[in-house]
Each structure stands twice: as structure tokens, then as C-alpha cells.
Design a protein around this motif. Sequence first.
Motif, PDB file in Angstrom:
ATOM      1  N   GLU A  83       0.856  -1.182   0.000  1.00  0.00           N
ATOM      2  CA  GLU A  83       0.000   0.000   0.000  1.00  0.00           C
ATOM      3  C   GLU A  83       0.893   1.232   0.000  1.00  0.00           C
ATOM      4  O   GLU A  83       1.767   1.389   0.856  1.00  0.00           O
ATOM      5  CB  GLU A  83      -0.937   0.007   1.203  1.00  0.00           C
ATOM      6  CG  GLU A  83      -1.997   1.079   1.066  1.00  0.00           C
ATOM      7  CD  GLU A  83      -3.242   0.825   1.888  1.00  0.00           C
ATOM      8  OE1 GLU A  83      -4.009   1.776   2.066  1.00  0.00           O
ATOM      9  OE2 GLU A  83      -3.446  -0.319   2.332  1.00  0.00           O
ATOM     10  N   LEU A  84       0.699   2.096  -0.989  1.00  0.00           N
ATOM     11  CA  LEU A  84       1.502   3.313  -1.129  1.00  0.00           C
ATOM     12  C   LEU A  84       1.034   4.386  -0.141  1.00  0.00           C
ATOM     13  O   LEU A  84      -0.085   4.315   0.385  1.00  0.00           O
ATOM     14  CB  LEU A  84       1.413   3.836  -2.562  1.00  0.00           C
ATOM     15  CG  LEU A  84       1.918   2.874  -3.644  1.00  0.00           C
ATOM     16  CD1 LEU A  84       1.598   3.410  -5.033  1.00  0.00           C
ATOM     17  CD2 LEU A  84       3.405   2.621  -3.483  1.00  0.00           C
ATOM     18  N   SER A  85       1.865   5.383   0.090  1.00  0.00           N
ATOM     19  CA  SER A  85       1.540   6.432   1.057  1.00  0.00           C
ATOM     20  C   SER A  85       0.281   7.209   0.690  1.00  0.00           C
ATOM     21  O   SER A  85      -0.393   7.759   1.563  1.00  0.00           O
ATOM     22  CB  SER A  85       2.725   7.395   1.216  1.00  0.00           C
ATOM     23  OG  SER A  85       3.018   8.012  -0.029  1.00  0.00           O
ATOM     24  N   ASP A  86      -0.078   7.239  -0.598  1.00  0.00           N
ATOM     25  CA  ASP A  86      -1.288   7.946  -1.021  1.00  0.00           C
ATOM     26  C   ASP A  86      -2.522   7.037  -1.023  1.00  0.00           C
ATOM     27  O   ASP A  86      -3.590   7.424  -1.480  1.00  0.00           O
ATOM     28  CB  ASP A  86      -1.098   8.597  -2.392  1.00  0.00           C
ATOM     29  CG  ASP A  86      -0.857   7.593  -3.510  1.00  0.00           C
ATOM     30  OD1 ASP A  86      -0.904   6.362  -3.263  1.00  0.00           O
ATOM     31  OD2 ASP A  86      -0.613   8.037  -4.647  1.00  0.00           O
ATOM     32  N   GLY A  87      -2.385   5.789  -0.516  1.00  0.00           N
ATOM     33  CA  GLY A  87      -3.505   4.871  -0.410  1.00  0.00           C
ATOM     34  C   GLY A  87      -3.680   3.939  -1.594  1.00  0.00           C
ATOM     35  O   GLY A  87      -4.468   2.994  -1.527  1.00  0.00           O
ATOM     36  N   ARG A  88      -2.964   4.209  -2.691  1.00  0.00           N
ATOM     37  CA  ARG A  88      -3.049   3.320  -3.848  1.00  0.00           C
ATOM     38  C   ARG A  88      -2.265   2.034  -3.586  1.00  0.00           C
ATOM     39  O   ARG A  88      -1.459   1.963  -2.676  1.00  0.00           O
ATOM     40  CB  ARG A  88      -2.512   4.006  -5.106  1.00  0.00           C
ATOM     41  CG  ARG A  88      -3.354   5.176  -5.553  1.00  0.00           C
ATOM     42  CD  ARG A  88      -2.802   5.842  -6.808  1.00  0.00           C
ATOM     43  NE  ARG A  88      -1.423   6.256  -6.624  1.00  0.00           N
ATOM     44  CZ  ARG A  88      -0.410   5.866  -7.404  1.00  0.00           C
ATOM     45  NH1 ARG A  88      -0.607   5.079  -8.444  1.00  0.00           N
ATOM     46  NH2 ARG A  88       0.822   6.292  -7.169  1.00  0.00           N
TER      47      ARG A  88
END
Length: 116
Positions: A83-88
Motif C-alpha cells: 500500500e503506497l503512502s497515497d492509499g493506492r
Amino acid sequence: MARSLDGLVLAPVADQAPGQVGTRTRFAYHEKDGEIWAEYEGGDVVRGHPVGTRAGDRLDFRYVQLKTDGTTSSGHCVSEVVELSDGRVRLDETWEWESQLGSGTSAVEQVPERAP
């Protein structure tokens, strides 16, 4: 465990070798009860289908694809769901062709949703 892949659209972050998956390829993922599958197309790929399993943040699947030149190919891939820091969501992939020579690593990331 990262969120479900069901309904997500992902795209490669970089082009692979010519005639393979590239940044114009889109993967539409599905997930249910530990099973994962997808459809993909775009660039040099007319149609592709991965199918396999998910255990925690690890995917293990096989894939087949039809390319624009009429050839088919198949392989095996193991991916880590991040999970990326931007939620993607990002999949860090380690793959190997089974129908031809070649192996490598790649990454696909969730395509940002467009604002209405």
C-alpha cells in the motif's frame, strides 16, 4: 494485509521489453476468498489473463497472453502487495516465462481514480 484488489485497475510503472506488457497495458483485478484473477490488454497485448491465489500480501499466479502479432505466451509470477503512502496499491512482481526464455522483476500501480 493491504486492501482487496477487487475492482482495481493497475498499470505498469515502466515498459518491459518490446512485444510485452508496457505502460499502455491496463490490468483489471478481481479478488474473492483468496482467489485472484484479472484481464489485461493494451500496447502489444491484445488479451491476457492471470489467475492464482493470495495469501496475506503475497500473490502467486500464472498468466497467459495473446499479442498483436498473433503469438501466445505464458508464465508464472509472484507478487507482493504494497500500500503506497497515497492509499493506492502497488504490486512488486517477480516473473518468469514458461513458454519462452526470460525472467525479471516489474511493478504495477493502481491507476488514480478520476475526479467526477
